[in-house]
Design a protein around this motif. Sequence first.
Motif, PDB file in Angstrom:
ATOM      1  N   VAL A  12      63.541  29.922  54.238  1.00 45.19           N
ATOM      2  CA  VAL A  12      63.958  31.118  53.505  1.00 45.19           C
ATOM      3  C   VAL A  12      63.961  30.887  51.997  1.00 45.19           C
ATOM      4  O   VAL A  12      63.318  31.617  51.233  1.00 45.19           O
ATOM      5  CB  VAL A  12      65.363  31.588  53.966  1.00 45.19           C
ATOM      6  N   SER A  13      64.663  29.853  51.532  1.00 43.14           N
ATOM      7  CA  SER A  13      64.817  29.622  50.090  1.00 43.14           C
ATOM      8  C   SER A  13      63.518  29.163  49.428  1.00 43.14           C
ATOM      9  O   SER A  13      63.128  29.693  48.381  1.00 43.14           O
ATOM     10  CB  SER A  13      65.920  28.586  49.842  1.00 43.14           C
ATOM     11  N   LEU A  14      62.856  28.156  50.000  1.00 41.58           N
ATOM     12  CA  LEU A  14      61.647  27.612  49.380  1.00 41.58           C
ATOM     13  C   LEU A  14      60.518  28.644  49.266  1.00 41.58           C
ATOM     14  O   LEU A  14      59.845  28.698  48.235  1.00 41.58           O
ATOM     15  CB  LEU A  14      61.176  26.357  50.111  1.00 41.58           C
ATOM     16  N   PRO A  15      60.260  29.466  50.296  1.00 39.44           N
ATOM     17  CA  PRO A  15      59.211  30.485  50.137  1.00 39.44           C
ATOM     18  C   PRO A  15      59.476  31.421  48.952  1.00 39.44           C
ATOM     19  O   PRO A  15      58.533  31.854  48.280  1.00 39.44           O
ATOM     20  CB  PRO A  15      59.256  31.243  51.470  1.00 39.44           C
ATOM     21  N   LYS A  16      60.737  31.739  48.689  1.00 40.54           N
ATOM     22  CA  LYS A  16      61.064  32.595  47.540  1.00 40.54           C
ATOM     23  C   LYS A  16      60.727  31.880  46.228  1.00 40.54           C
ATOM     24  O   LYS A  16      60.258  32.492  45.259  1.00 40.54           O
ATOM     25  CB  LYS A  16      62.545  32.977  47.572  1.00 40.54           C
ATOM     26  N   ILE A  17      60.957  30.570  46.203  1.00 38.53           N
ATOM     27  CA  ILE A  17      60.633  29.780  45.007  1.00 38.53           C
ATOM     28  C   ILE A  17      59.115  29.695  44.823  1.00 38.53           C
ATOM     29  O   ILE A  17      58.605  29.855  43.713  1.00 38.53           O
ATOM     30  CB  ILE A  17      61.249  28.369  45.117  1.00 38.53           C
ATOM     31  N   PHE A  18      58.403  29.473  45.925  1.00 34.83           N
ATOM     32  CA  PHE A  18      56.937  29.428  45.843  1.00 34.83           C
ATOM     33  C   PHE A  18      56.388  30.758  45.324  1.00 34.83           C
ATOM     34  O   PHE A  18      55.426  30.790  44.552  1.00 34.83           O
ATOM     35  CB  PHE A  18      56.326  29.116  47.217  1.00 34.83           C
ATOM     36  N   ALA A  19      57.010  31.865  45.734  1.00 32.65           N
ATOM     37  CA  ALA A  19      56.554  33.201  45.309  1.00 32.65           C
ATOM     38  C   ALA A  19      56.725  33.375  43.801  1.00 32.65           C
ATOM     39  O   ALA A  19      55.889  34.001  43.138  1.00 32.65           O
ATOM     40  CB  ALA A  19      57.330  34.279  46.049  1.00 32.65           C
ATOM     41  N   GLU A  20      57.794  32.807  43.257  1.00 36.76           N
ATOM     42  CA  GLU A  20      58.040  32.924  41.816  1.00 36.76           C
ATOM     43  C   GLU A  20      57.077  32.074  40.987  1.00 36.76           C
ATOM     44  O   GLU A  20      56.966  32.261  39.778  1.00 36.76           O
ATOM     45  CB  GLU A  20      59.485  32.525  41.502  1.00 36.76           C
ATOM     46  N   MET A  21      56.382  31.161  41.632  1.00 39.60           N
ATOM     47  CA  MET A  21      55.412  30.314  40.925  1.00 39.60           C
ATOM     48  C   MET A  21      54.095  31.034  40.682  1.00 39.60           C
ATOM     49  O   MET A  21      53.208  30.504  40.004  1.00 39.60           O
ATOM     50  CB  MET A  21      55.138  29.031  41.725  1.00 39.60           C
ATOM     51  N   GLY A  22      53.931  32.200  41.288  1.00 42.15           N
ATOM     52  CA  GLY A  22      52.683  32.929  41.118  1.00 42.15           C
ATOM     53  C   GLY A  22      51.577  32.395  42.003  1.00 42.15           C
ATOM     54  O   GLY A  22      51.827  31.957  43.131  1.00 42.15           O
ATOM     55  N   VAL A  23      50.345  32.407  41.489  1.00 40.57           N
ATOM     56  CA  VAL A  23      49.171  31.971  42.265  1.00 40.57           C
ATOM     57  C   VAL A  23      49.306  30.534  42.734  1.00 40.57           C
ATOM     58  O   VAL A  23      48.980  30.200  43.877  1.00 40.57           O
ATOM     59  CB  VAL A  23      47.877  32.121  41.426  1.00 40.57           C
ATOM     60  N   TYR A  36      66.544  23.752  41.885  1.00 39.73           N
ATOM     61  CA  TYR A  36      67.440  23.882  40.734  1.00 39.73           C
ATOM     62  C   TYR A  36      66.793  24.711  39.622  1.00 39.73           C
ATOM     63  O   TYR A  36      67.439  25.591  39.032  1.00 39.73           O
ATOM     64  CB  TYR A  36      67.819  22.507  40.186  1.00 39.73           C
ATOM     65  N   ALA A  37      65.519  24.433  39.337  1.00 37.61           N
ATOM     66  CA  ALA A  37      64.835  25.146  38.254  1.00 37.61           C
ATOM     67  C   ALA A  37      64.817  26.649  38.487  1.00 37.61           C
ATOM     68  O   ALA A  37      64.971  27.444  37.555  1.00 37.61           O
ATOM     69  CB  ALA A  37      63.406  24.620  38.108  1.00 37.61           C
ATOM     70  N   PHE A  38      64.672  27.071  39.722  1.00 35.10           N
ATOM     71  CA  PHE A  38      64.561  28.500  40.011  1.00 35.10           C
ATOM     72  C   PHE A  38      65.882  29.150  40.446  1.00 35.10           C
ATOM     73  O   PHE A  38      66.073  30.350  40.264  1.00 35.10           O
ATOM     74  CB  PHE A  38      63.513  28.744  41.103  1.00 35.10           C
ATOM     75  N   SER A  39      66.776  28.360  41.034  1.00 33.25           N
ATOM     76  CA  SER A  39      67.988  28.962  41.606  1.00 33.25           C
ATOM     77  C   SER A  39      69.287  28.368  41.090  1.00 33.25           C
ATOM     78  O   SER A  39      70.361  28.837  41.481  1.00 33.25           O
ATOM     79  CB  SER A  39      67.959  28.828  43.142  1.00 33.25           C
ATOM     80  N   MET A  64      70.921  25.006  45.674  1.00 30.67           N
ATOM     81  CA  MET A  64      70.784  23.700  46.307  1.00 30.67           C
ATOM     82  C   MET A  64      71.667  23.552  47.533  1.00 30.67           C
ATOM     83  O   MET A  64      71.567  22.580  48.263  1.00 30.67           O
ATOM     84  CB  MET A  64      71.106  22.602  45.281  1.00 30.67           C
ATOM     85  N   SER A  65      72.557  24.507  47.767  1.00 28.27           N
ATOM     86  CA  SER A  65      73.453  24.414  48.924  1.00 28.27           C
ATOM     87  C   SER A  65      73.017  25.369  50.037  1.00 28.27           C
ATOM     88  O   SER A  65      73.827  25.812  50.846  1.00 28.27           O
ATOM     89  CB  SER A  65      74.888  24.748  48.493  1.00 28.27           C
ATOM     90  N   ALA A  66      71.726  25.662  50.077  1.00 24.57           N
ATOM     91  CA  ALA A  66      71.212  26.644  51.047  1.00 24.57           C
ATOM     92  C   ALA A  66      71.310  26.153  52.484  1.00 24.57           C
ATOM     93  O   ALA A  66      71.348  26.944  53.414  1.00 24.57           O
ATOM     94  CB  ALA A  66      69.761  26.986  50.717  1.00 24.57           C
ATOM     95  N   GLY A  67      71.331  24.831  52.684  1.00 21.57           N
ATOM     96  CA  GLY A  67      71.476  24.285  54.030  1.00 21.57           C
ATOM     97  C   GLY A  67      70.231  24.447  54.885  1.00 21.57           C
ATOM     98  O   GLY A  67      69.102  24.415  54.385  1.00 21.57           O
ATOM     99  N   PRO A  68      70.390  24.662  56.203  1.00 21.46           N
ATOM    100  CA  PRO A  68      69.254  24.741  57.118  1.00 21.46           C
ATOM    101  C   PRO A  68      68.222  25.811  56.765  1.00 21.46           C
ATOM    102  O   PRO A  68      67.057  25.690  57.117  1.00 21.46           O
ATOM    103  CB  PRO A  68      69.926  25.061  58.460  1.00 21.46           C
TER     104      PRO A  68
END
Length: 468
Positions: A300-311, A283-286, A291-295
Amino acid sequence: MEEKKRNTFSSSLGFVLAAAGSAVGLGNIWRFPYLAARGGGGLFIVIYLVLALTFGFTMLTTEVAIGRKTRQSPLTAYSSLKKGWGWLGVIASVVPFLIMPYYCVIGGWVVKYFLVYLTGHGADAAEDGFFTGFITSQYEPIVLLFVFLAVCAVVIYMGVESGIEKFSKFVMPVLFILVIGIAIFSLTIKHTDADGITRTGLQGLKIYLVPNFEGMTVKSLFLTIMDAMGQLFYSLSVAMGIMIAYGSYVKDDANLVKSINQIEFFDTLVAFLAGVMIIPAVYAFSGVEGMSAGPSLMFVSLPKIFAEMGVVGNIVGALFFALVLFAAITSAMSILEAIVSSLIDKFKMERHGATVLESVVAFIIAIVVCLGYNIWYFEYKLPNGSTAQILDIMDYLSNNVLMPVVAIATCILIGWVLKPKTVIDEAEKNGEKMRRKGLYIVMIKVVSPVLLVILLLISLGVMNYILG
């Protein structure tokens, strides 16, 4: 003499952690948060908890009691209970046989992502096409599924106490610590997007916990109930022969009622915390849309969120996929054990030989599943309307067709043929009190089979016509 020679868990704790490890699998990590987000947040959670205390309790108690009473694996337990019901044991054993190969393929995917983040290349996983490029490659998925399968096979090869129990006693506490740690971190997230909108993890938690009745209709409420029941059904590892196999290793003097309550608690807690772990961060990032990304949420979705967190995203990603890997291994171990124990009991094989045989067969079928994403790719329309290839077809047959059939037949056998007293007496054999005895009788005879028939009809696409 046969009963005395059978392997057993050394303690109730060993059994609870092993069974909880089986229940806490990939479905808890990605499917529960997705369904909760889709089903009105807190509303889905409340429905899930009610079903866990009723339906989940009933099916879990039944299978564990069958296992301990017969001291048999799923393949032979049903015929031991009632002559002429051996066919049910066959179907119950086909389920883990179908699941094991494709679960190892998915396990190989998790290994890939864990290694990517562990080696500091998490940014690569966030790029468009990374996941598709990986699963459609010809050799790497096969190598990684072999690594995953080998770990599971070694644990099962070592036996019940020295393998399953020892591994579970080490992994499960680590898994719980990781879940809690990542969940707490998720709540601290604060992110401002390109439009200047700031969202926090705590706002995401509110969406997760507070029931949302906006746009709720009788039809959508019904579908939310069935989503919760389906999630619980698959999450608890019932109708897969696993809990019968594990139940057969429980000592006669163990408090079965207490152990089952603990398994329910651990499974529900991890499922709930998985939502706390994922939904606030997404929710914080997208926003709500993410939250409705499904399978595709996990790969796919979480790695993009991890990337936005930086190091820090690379560290969180490594910890997250370590957690997912532990959950996947403990579940796959139990699936493998259900098959191995059946080979041991039915064909009098040695554990070592049975483990090697099933592992080789599972590996060969898993290769076919992997090739279904490249050289053998095709699309098939399932009765529920979704488009599938080899992995999806195997998943549909095992989870959506055979598992409900096994569970319905088990309810008929215990509720109407042998009577609920068969299970209740086993649960109370040491003087324990089964406090939900009345509830159990009503659930096993009437409510559970009715719910399961509806779930099967939904899976077969029949309910689509009824509900319009």
